[in-house]
Design an enzyme around this catalytic site. Structure first.
Site, PDB file in Angstrom:
ATOM      1  N   LYS A  16      -7.385 -10.370   5.511  1.00 55.49           N
ATOM      2  CA  LYS A  16      -7.186 -11.055   4.529  1.00 55.49           C
ATOM      3  C   LYS A  16      -5.675 -11.493   4.183  1.00 55.49           C
ATOM      4  CE  LYS A  16      -6.399 -10.590  -0.633  1.00 55.49           C
ATOM      5  NZ  LYS A  16      -5.590 -11.821  -0.353  1.00 55.49           N
ATOM      6  N   HIS A  17      -5.444 -12.825   3.917  1.00 54.25           N
ATOM      7  CA  HIS A  17      -4.112 -13.285   3.993  1.00 54.25           C
ATOM      8  C   HIS A  17      -3.831 -13.510   2.404  1.00 54.25           C
ATOM      9  CE1 HIS A  17      -0.469 -14.701   5.368  1.00 54.25           C
ATOM     10  NE2 HIS A  17      -0.941 -15.729   6.380  1.00 54.25           N
ATOM     11  N   TRP A  69       2.738 -13.740   2.236  1.00 59.79           N
ATOM     12  CA  TRP A  69       2.627 -15.466   2.658  1.00 59.79           C
ATOM     13  C   TRP A  69       4.231 -15.576   2.962  1.00 59.79           C
ATOM     14  CZ3 TRP A  69       7.106 -15.866  -0.016  1.00 59.79           C
ATOM     15  CH2 TRP A  69       7.285 -15.026  -1.239  1.00 59.79           C
ATOM     16  N   ASN A  70       5.293 -14.724   3.043  1.00 56.39           N
ATOM     17  CA  ASN A  70       6.776 -15.189   3.611  1.00 56.39           C
ATOM     18  C   ASN A  70       6.890 -15.482   4.805  1.00 56.39           C
ATOM     19  OD1 ASN A  70       6.559 -12.435   4.023  1.00 56.39           O
ATOM     20  ND2 ASN A  70       8.395 -11.963   3.216  1.00 56.39           N
ATOM     21  N   GLY A  76       3.288  -6.132   2.235  1.00 59.85           N
ATOM     22  CA  GLY A  76       3.375  -6.573   1.048  1.00 59.85           C
ATOM     23  C   GLY A  76       4.082  -5.743   0.139  1.00 59.85           C
ATOM     24  N   SER A  77       3.579  -5.754  -1.008  1.00 59.63           N
ATOM     25  CA  SER A  77       4.507  -4.988  -2.125  1.00 59.63           C
ATOM     26  C   SER A  77       4.114  -3.613  -2.153  1.00 59.63           C
ATOM     27  CB  SER A  77       4.277  -5.754  -3.475  1.00 59.63           C
ATOM     28  OG  SER A  77       2.974  -5.875  -3.520  1.00 59.63           O
ATOM     29  N   CYS A 125      11.679  -9.353   3.637  1.00 57.90           N
ATOM     30  CA  CYS A 125      11.833  -7.881   3.338  1.00 57.90           C
ATOM     31  C   CYS A 125      12.887  -7.382   3.923  1.00 57.90           C
ATOM     32  CB  CYS A 125      10.538  -7.298   3.833  1.00 57.90           C
ATOM     33  SG  CYS A 125      10.221  -7.571   5.769  1.00 57.90           S
ATOM     34  N   GLU A 146       3.671  -1.865   5.698  1.00 54.77           N
ATOM     35  CA  GLU A 146       5.334  -2.333   5.905  1.00 54.77           C
ATOM     36  C   GLU A 146       5.427  -3.055   4.559  1.00 54.77           C
ATOM     37  OE1 GLU A 146       6.672  -2.727   8.671  1.00 54.77           O
ATOM     38  OE2 GLU A 146       5.469  -2.177  10.174  1.00 54.77           O
ATOM     39  N   GLU A 191      13.715  -4.318  -5.786  1.00 57.21           N
ATOM     40  CA  GLU A 191      13.879  -5.409  -4.740  1.00 57.21           C
ATOM     41  C   GLU A 191      13.925  -6.742  -5.588  1.00 57.21           C
ATOM     42  OE1 GLU A 191      10.315  -6.408  -2.314  1.00 57.21           O
ATOM     43  OE2 GLU A 191      11.656  -6.739  -0.624  1.00 57.21           O
TER      44      GLU A 191
HETATM   45  P1  NAP Z   1       1.656  -8.498  -2.274  1.00 58.03           P
HETATM   46  O1  NAP Z   1       1.393  -9.170  -3.596  1.00 58.03           O
HETATM   47  O2  NAP Z   1       1.569  -7.066  -2.072  1.00 58.03           O
HETATM   48  O3  NAP Z   1       0.495  -9.189  -1.480  1.00 58.03           O
HETATM   49  C1  NAP Z   1       0.445  -9.082  -0.233  1.00 58.03           C
HETATM   50  C2  NAP Z   1      -0.903  -9.139   0.269  1.00 58.03           C
HETATM   51  O4  NAP Z   1      -1.672  -7.887  -0.501  1.00 58.03           O
HETATM   52  C3  NAP Z   1      -1.580 -10.515  -0.077  1.00 58.03           C
HETATM   53  O5  NAP Z   1      -2.686 -10.823   1.008  1.00 58.03           O
HETATM   54  C4  NAP Z   1      -2.389  -9.886  -1.418  1.00 58.03           C
HETATM   55  O6  NAP Z   1      -3.507 -10.683  -1.678  1.00 58.03           O
HETATM   56  C5  NAP Z   1      -2.978  -8.795  -1.205  1.00 58.03           C
HETATM   57  N1  NAP Z   1      -2.991  -7.774  -2.221  1.00 58.03           N
HETATM   58  C6  NAP Z   1      -2.345  -7.591  -3.423  1.00 58.03           C
HETATM   59  N2  NAP Z   1      -2.937  -6.737  -4.106  1.00 58.03           N
HETATM   60  C7  NAP Z   1      -3.995  -6.190  -3.565  1.00 58.03           C
HETATM   61  C8  NAP Z   1      -4.903  -5.161  -3.831  1.00 58.03           C
HETATM   62  N3  NAP Z   1      -4.817  -4.431  -5.075  1.00 58.03           N
HETATM   63  N4  NAP Z   1      -6.039  -5.129  -3.048  1.00 58.03           N
HETATM   64  C9  NAP Z   1      -6.014  -5.769  -1.940  1.00 58.03           C
HETATM   65  N5  NAP Z   1      -5.192  -6.973  -1.536  1.00 58.03           N
HETATM   66  C10 NAP Z   1      -4.181  -7.148  -2.475  1.00 58.03           C
HETATM   67  O7  NAP Z   1       3.033  -8.954  -1.658  1.00 58.03           O
HETATM   68  P2  NAP Z   1       3.855 -10.106  -2.022  1.00 58.03           P
HETATM   69  O8  NAP Z   1       4.489 -10.164  -3.291  1.00 58.03           O
HETATM   70  O9  NAP Z   1       2.837 -11.413  -1.918  1.00 58.03           O
HETATM   71  O10 NAP Z   1       4.786 -10.104  -0.871  1.00 58.03           O
HETATM   72  C11 NAP Z   1       6.035  -9.834  -0.783  1.00 58.03           C
HETATM   73  C12 NAP Z   1       6.376  -8.398  -0.431  1.00 58.03           C
HETATM   74  O11 NAP Z   1       6.260  -7.934   1.082  1.00 58.03           O
HETATM   75  C13 NAP Z   1       7.723  -7.831  -0.736  1.00 58.03           C
HETATM   76  O12 NAP Z   1       7.857  -6.808  -1.169  1.00 58.03           O
HETATM   77  C14 NAP Z   1       8.381  -7.986   0.639  1.00 58.03           C
HETATM   78  O13 NAP Z   1       9.539  -7.173   0.977  1.00 58.03           O
HETATM   79  C15 NAP Z   1       6.991  -7.358   1.467  1.00 58.03           C
HETATM   80  N6  NAP Z   1       7.241  -7.669   2.753  1.00 58.03           N
HETATM   81  C16 NAP Z   1       7.366  -6.519   3.790  1.00 58.03           C
HETATM   82  C17 NAP Z   1       7.494  -6.917   5.101  1.00 58.03           C
HETATM   83  C18 NAP Z   1       7.707  -5.749   6.121  1.00 58.03           C
HETATM   84  O14 NAP Z   1       7.434  -6.019   7.332  1.00 58.03           O
HETATM   85  N7  NAP Z   1       8.155  -4.725   5.655  1.00 58.03           N
HETATM   86  C19 NAP Z   1       7.356  -8.237   5.713  1.00 58.03           C
HETATM   87  C20 NAP Z   1       7.064  -9.241   4.494  1.00 58.03           C
HETATM   88  C21 NAP Z   1       7.050  -8.935   3.250  1.00 58.03           C
HETATM   89  P3  NAP Z   1      -3.104 -11.921  -2.926  1.00 58.03           P
HETATM   90  O15 NAP Z   1      -2.330 -12.843  -2.390  1.00 58.03           O
HETATM   91  O16 NAP Z   1      -4.508 -12.495  -3.186  1.00 58.03           O
HETATM   92  O17 NAP Z   1      -2.632 -11.145  -4.381  1.00 58.03           O
END
Ligand code: NAP
Length: 457
Positions: A155-156, A131-132, A207-208, A263, A229, A360
């Site tokens: 899937k966002h 979402w960020n 994501g994470s 990130c 990523e 982080e």
């Molecule tokens: P997140 O919890 O991993 O969520 C990211 C996406 O994954 C969301 O769409 C989430 O859906 C989905 N998701 C989570 N668990 C899942 C599962 N078990 N199966 C399928 N989909 C799943 O990450 P966040 O906390 O929102 O985002 C922040 C993280 O992203 C930070 O660590 C940041 O550093 C990283 N990030 C990295 C980059 C890069 O380019 N390296 C860029 C931006 C952000 P839901 O929302 O429905 O849970």
């Protein structure tokens, strides 16, 4: 998790979005797969590039409206949201202008005959995004893959459904056929089923670590290519010969940009002892000068975090850091007002046995480390599970370049903060993931780089 728009500035629920049923997911996947088999994907690139040009025009003509949607849904400053839409338009334009060259056949010198590499679409991709940067993250996947001919089902994050829905509408309005980009409000189970489906050929995930690991495991099980990523714990190195004011300005910007939820935001400030006091004094003054408030107000410099859960988990990370011996130099608390606000915070004296050392912090929390030698800088920088990007400030460019080469990250920026541009590859090493998005490297991730050889007779 329900897909909901909740304004992070007030925590008022604006709208709940219904999830897609399995039947709807199947219809979306069938349409995407049919598109892959059609001349749209298999034929000339020009019609696909026309869509990207049109998409860039649309985005540029609607910056204000789209920026407001971002700010109301995930809380970043309105100026940051405008900047995001502008970069998103640039990415669409960049691939519209360069993809044909990137995907042109490349001849290979060989004694076997005439040989070349062709670049072909591979099929439907699944994108799972955070979402960020709710438009930018989607465009990093859409633009190269639309150009290459790969349809995407996406899937966002569940807290930005309005952005997800508007993005899909924009792609359609730009002239993309049904199936080129389909937004799906789906569960983790439905994501798993998509990955298992033989029509899906790749997974692009941002994501994470936890989510990335779960998705990559599923992709691995079904032998699907994935790009990951993930997060970062980027160092921001300040050498003793730096322009300290510039370093403070860039470091403050980088740590507080998007409320610290970036990130590639600077997270560990690694400062040479000779200038540590000066840097810390000025850095603290900059944090004290932050204006916290409504992200739609042009004078605000720090808005809310994206959700109550994000604010609460940051607060507990800071508490744990302090209970393990870190010094709370500034800030440290959630702010007692409606919305998900958190004080800009500086931690010092974080030792290696403190959980904070490896974590982080996804919010406005900086850690400051003091070091005596350049070897110590490299040791500290590389003593991380992550390897996304890093920054070095110094007037001695030769020394900064040497240090940059020794730091284990996907990117190092010298004398400026880490950032992004369509022509620059984005990605990391270690637990920051693998693969690259953007640039020529990004478009090559999900194409069949096919060798064709005509034997010498
Ligand atoms: P997140 O919890 O991993 O969520 C990211 C996406 O994954 C969301 O769409 C989430 O859906 C989905 N998701 C989570 N668990 C899942 C599962 N078990 N199966 C399928 N989909 C799943 O990450 P966040 O906390 O929102 O985002 C922040 C993280 O992203 C930070 O660590 C940041 O550093 C990283 N990030 C990295 C980059 C890069 O380019 N390296 C860029 C931006 C952000 P839901 O929302 O429905 O849970």
């Amino acid at each position: 998790m329900a897909y909901q728009t909740i304004n992070p500035t007030t925590n008022v629920l604006v709208k709940t979005w219904p999830g897609h049923t399995d039947e709807q997911v199947e219809a979306a996947l069938s349409a995407a797969h049919r598109l892959y088999q059609s001349p749209w994907s298999q034929g000339a690139i020009a019609p696909r590039l026309r869509v990207l040009h049109k998409l860039a025009d649309l985005l540029e003509s609607r910056v204000e409206e789209l920026a407001r949607i971002i700010t109301l849904e995930m809380g970043k400053l309105i100026g940051e949201s405008r900047g995001e839409i502008q970069v998103v338009a640039q990415i669409a334009r960049y691939y519209a202008e360069h993809a044909e060259r990137f995907l042109a056949p490349v001849s290979l010198p060989t004694g076997q005959g005439e040989a070349w590499i062709e670049h072909h679409a591979i099929g439907v991709l699944l994108a799972v995004e955070p979402w960020n940067f709710p438009f930018y993250q989607l465009m990093r996947v859409l633009a190269p893959n639309l150009a290459a001919g790969n349809p995407v089902v996406a899937k966002h994050a569940s807290i930005v459904p309005h952005c997800a829905s508007v993005f899909e509408q924009l792609v359609t309005e730009a002239g993309a056929p049904q199936g080129a980009w389909t937004n799906l409000f789906i569960t983790a189970d439905q994501v798993g089923k998509l990955i298992a489906d033989q029509r899906v050929q790749g997974v692009a995930m941002t994501g994470s670590e936890g989510a990335g690991s779960a998705l990559a495991a599923q992709a691995g099980k079904y032998l699907k290519k994935s790009t990951l990523e993930m997060g970062g714990n980027d160092v921001f190195v300040v050498l003793e010969d730096s322009d300290i004011d510039k370093a403070v300005e860039a470091g403050t910007f980088s740590r507080l940009h998007v409320g610290g939820q970036e990130c590639i935001g600077a997270k560990r400030f690694v400062v040479r002892a000779e200038v540590a006091d000066t840097f810390l004094d000025k850095f603290t003054a900059a944090f004290k000068a932050v204006r916290i408030g409504d992200p739609l107000d042009e004078t605000t410099t720090l808005g809310p975090l994206s959700s109550t859960a994000a604010r609460d988990s940051l607060a507990s990370q800071v508490r744990a850091a302090v209970s393990h011996g870190a010094t709370l130099h500034h800030g440290g608390n959630a702010i007692d007002r409606p919305g998900n606000f958190f004080e800009p915070t500086i931690l010092t004296n974080v030792q290696r046995d403190n959980p904070a050392y490896f974590e982080e912090f996804f919010g406005p929390v900086a850690q400051v480390y003091v070091v005596n030698t350049d070897d110590e800088i490299v040791e500290l920088a590389n003593d991380s599970h992550y390897g996304l990007s890093g920054v070095i400030f110094s007037r001695d460019i030769a020394r900064a370049r040497t240090l940059a080469s020794r730091i284990e990250t996907g990117a190092v920026w010298i004398n400026t903060f880490s950032s992004t541009a369509p022509e620059l590859p984005f990605g990391g090493v270690k637990r920051s993931g693998y693969g690259r998005e953007l640039s020529e490297l990004g478009i090559k991730e999900f194409v069949n780089q096919k060798l064709v050889l005509v034997a010498t007779s």
